[in-house]
Structure formats: C-alpha cells, structure tokens
Design a protein around this motif. Structure first.
Motif, mmCIF file in Angstrom:
data_model
loop_
_atom_site.group_PDB
_atom_site.id
_atom_site.type_symbol
_atom_site.label_atom_id
_atom_site.label_comp_id
_atom_site.label_asym_id
_atom_site.label_seq_id
_atom_site.Cartn_x
_atom_site.Cartn_y
_atom_site.Cartn_z
ATOM 1 N N MET A 1 0.810 -1.215 0.000
ATOM 2 C CA MET A 1 0.000 0.000 0.000
ATOM 3 C C MET A 1 0.848 1.273 0.000
ATOM 4 S SD MET A 1 -2.818 -1.548 -0.050
ATOM 5 C CE MET A 1 -4.076 -0.303 0.159
ATOM 6 N N ARG B 1 2.988 6.095 -2.628
ATOM 7 C CA ARG B 1 1.871 5.218 -2.924
ATOM 8 C C ARG B 1 2.100 4.576 -4.288
ATOM 9 N NH1 ARG B 1 -1.618 8.755 -1.526
ATOM 10 N NH2 ARG B 1 -1.809 9.581 -3.651
ATOM 11 N N SER C 1 1.491 2.708 -7.855
ATOM 12 C CA SER C 1 0.433 2.868 -8.846
ATOM 13 C C SER C 1 -0.724 1.918 -8.555
ATOM 14 C CB SER C 1 1.007 2.579 -10.232
ATOM 15 O OG SER C 1 0.002 2.583 -11.201
ATOM 16 N N VAL D 1 -2.899 2.132 -6.063
ATOM 17 C CA VAL D 1 -3.371 2.174 -4.682
ATOM 18 C C VAL D 1 -4.198 3.448 -4.473
ATOM 19 C CG1 VAL D 1 -2.666 2.370 -2.255
ATOM 20 C CG2 VAL D 1 -1.452 0.816 -3.803
ATOM 21 N N SER D 2 -5.326 3.304 -3.829
ATOM 22 C CA SER D 2 -6.225 4.429 -3.590
ATOM 23 C C SER D 2 -5.523 5.552 -2.838
ATOM 24 C CB SER D 2 -7.437 3.952 -2.790
ATOM 25 O OG SER D 2 -8.213 5.051 -2.357
ATOM 26 N N ASN D 3 -5.844 6.789 -3.217
ATOM 27 C CA ASN D 3 -5.248 7.937 -2.528
ATOM 28 C C ASN D 3 -5.867 8.153 -1.149
ATOM 29 O OD1 ASN D 3 -7.733 8.989 -3.188
ATOM 30 N ND2 ASN D 3 -6.945 10.507 -4.631
ATOM 31 N N ARG D 4 -6.740 7.271 -0.732
ATOM 32 C CA ARG D 4 -7.255 7.320 0.645
ATOM 33 C C ARG D 4 -6.198 6.799 1.630
ATOM 34 N NH1 ARG D 4 -10.734 4.148 2.108
ATOM 35 N NH2 ARG D 4 -10.693 2.576 0.448
ATOM 36 N N SER E 1 -2.358 6.924 3.004
ATOM 37 C CA SER E 1 -1.184 7.781 3.021
ATOM 38 C C SER E 1 -0.249 7.374 4.151
ATOM 39 C CB SER E 1 -1.574 9.253 3.161
ATOM 40 O OG SER E 1 -2.256 9.470 4.385
ATOM 41 N N ILE F 1 -5.751 5.921 6.848
ATOM 42 C CA ILE F 1 -6.781 5.557 5.887
ATOM 43 C C ILE F 1 -7.905 6.586 6.034
ATOM 44 C CG2 ILE F 1 -8.292 3.754 5.004
ATOM 45 C CD1 ILE F 1 -6.653 1.712 6.588
ATOM 46 N N GLN G 1 -13.750 2.586 4.307
ATOM 47 C CA GLN G 1 -14.764 1.800 3.609
ATOM 48 C C GLN G 1 -14.746 0.368 4.134
ATOM 49 O OE1 GLN G 1 -14.043 2.130 -0.616
ATOM 50 N NE2 GLN G 1 -14.263 4.356 -0.622
ATOM 51 N N GLU H 1 -14.458 -2.341 2.649
ATOM 52 C CA GLU H 1 -13.415 -3.182 2.023
ATOM 53 C C GLU H 1 -12.036 -2.950 2.631
ATOM 54 O OE1 GLU H 1 -14.689 -1.023 -1.210
ATOM 55 O OE2 GLU H 1 -12.705 -0.400 -1.911
ATOM 56 N N ASP H 2 -11.897 -1.905 3.467
ATOM 57 C CA ASP H 2 -10.609 -1.645 4.116
ATOM 58 C C ASP H 2 -10.401 -2.546 5.328
ATOM 59 O OD1 ASP H 2 -11.134 1.924 3.637
ATOM 60 O OD2 ASP H 2 -10.262 0.423 2.273
#
Lengths: 122, 111
Positions: free
Chosen positions: B49, B56, B58, B60-63, B65, B77, B81, B83-84
C-alpha cells in the motif's frame, strides 16, 4: 499479469525437510531480488530470506539461518526454499514476494503469491 | 532484531479516518526512509500500500497515506470503507544483517 505461484508445502515431522518452489511469470525474473516471508497461525508476517537477482547476495533471518537455503534458477523463472531440521515453530503459510525495485534493494515487496502451507507436526 | 510495534486493533466508522502507528528504533524506522505498509485479507496475498515511507504505488487508492516522525511511521486511511477491513503490517529495512523487519500487525475493523 505479473504472477507468483508457490508450491511444495505439506505435512512433515519435526526434523524433516521440505523444498518450496515459487514459479514467476510475466516479468523479467532475473533482474529482481526475491524474498520468502511466512506467517505462523494467528501471528504476523515474518521475513525469512532474500536473494539478489544474480544470487550474489543472500540473507536469512536468525530463526532459520543454518537450516534453510534460498536459491533461484533464472532460466526456469523459479525461486526455491530448501528447509531442513524443521521445527514446530516453522509451521505457517510461506509466501514468495518480489522486491519492488530491481535497482534498489529492500524498498518493499510489490508482488506476492498466494502462499503454500507448511505444517511441522508429529 | 525485534518486530516493530503496532497496535493490535484499530476501528472506525465508514467515512472516518484512522491512523495506525508503527514504532521501531534508530536502527530501522528512524534511520532509513524504507518503511512499507501491506494490507492483508486472510487467505489472500498481501498487498503493498505504501513504500519508501510515503510513496503510494500505482493503483493504490489515494485514501491511503504514509508518514513518519522519528522512530514512528504511520498509515492513515481516509474515508474508511468496508473493504478496508483487513490486517495491516508495516515493514522496515533494518540493515544488512536483517534487511526486513515486519510490524506486529493491526486488525482494522469497520464498525
């Protein structure tokens, strides 16, 4: 798609041996350092061993040093882990994982297999 | 080389932000900018992640960090969500004797 598939796990008695394999596909295997990482039941991830692309540099965790041997066959796109003198505490899922950057070691592991299960029990 | 220390569990509601800490020493986290974070759903392959403390990869969600201060790295995070919900592990370079050391792992629950 870049892919790693482990095999060779199974049930073995304490003191026994196993050889794990990891088949790589869809990337230039020979250029990447590779790793074995394991997870004991109910525990976290534990780094086991690493090998450079040319096999020149090899590293082991203290817990397996002298008992496990990492190797690779770049012609066959394959990574191996020879495990001897197995102990109950070696039980777990064994993952092979590709290092992120072929030019810079230990930047992280970006491709992982699904794992193969090793059980050491009498 | 001892495992890096993470909280056993962190929980949050959908949409909230959570932060997972990863405490090491001056021999690993505090010296090298090589902390990585992995998301692991049981039975699946771990997923990278964050690498190099804050980068981050390529896809991977920008949520997600990463940050670091001294001997402690953190994964945040945002916009949590369902799914996390997974186990999260930090990992650091720790020198040529023990190149990789993992954290103890944190179970994230979305409540």
């Amino acid at each position: 798609e870049v892919h790693l598939v482990e095999s060779g796990g199974g049930l073995v008695k304490p003191g026994g041996s196993l050889r794990l394999s990891c088949a790589a596909s869809e990337f230039t295997f020979s250029t990447y350092p590779m790793n074995w990482v394991r997870q004991a039941p109910g525990k976290g991830l534990e780094w086991v061993s690493s090998i450079s692309g040319s096999s020149r540099f090899i590293y082991y965790a203290d817990a397996v040093k002298g008992r496990f041997t990492i190797s690779r066959d770049n012609a066959k796109n394959s990574l191996y882990l020879e495990m001897n003198s197995l102990r109950a505490e070696d039980t777990g899922i064994y993952y092979c994982a590709r290092d992120l950057d072929p030019q810079n070691y230990f930047y992280g592991m970006d491709v992982w297999g699904q794992g193969t299960t090793v059980t050491v029990s009498s | 080389q001892s495992a890096l220390t993470q909280p056993a569990s962190v929980s949050g509601s959908p949409g909230q932000s959570i932060t997972i800490s990863c405490t090491g020493t001056s021999s690993d986290v505090g010296t090298y900018s090589l902390v990585s974070w992995y998301q692991h759903h049981p039975g699946k392959a771990p997923k990278l992640m964050i690498c190099e403390d804050t980068r981050r990869p390529s896809g991977v969600s920008n949520r997600f960090s990463g940050s670091k201060s001294g001997n402690t790295a953190s994964l945040t995070i945002s916009g949590l969500q369902a799914e996390d919900e997974a186990d999260y592990f930090c990992c650091s370079y720790a020198g040529t004797d023990t190149p990789y050391v993992f954290g103890t792992g944190t179970k994230v629950t979305v409540i």
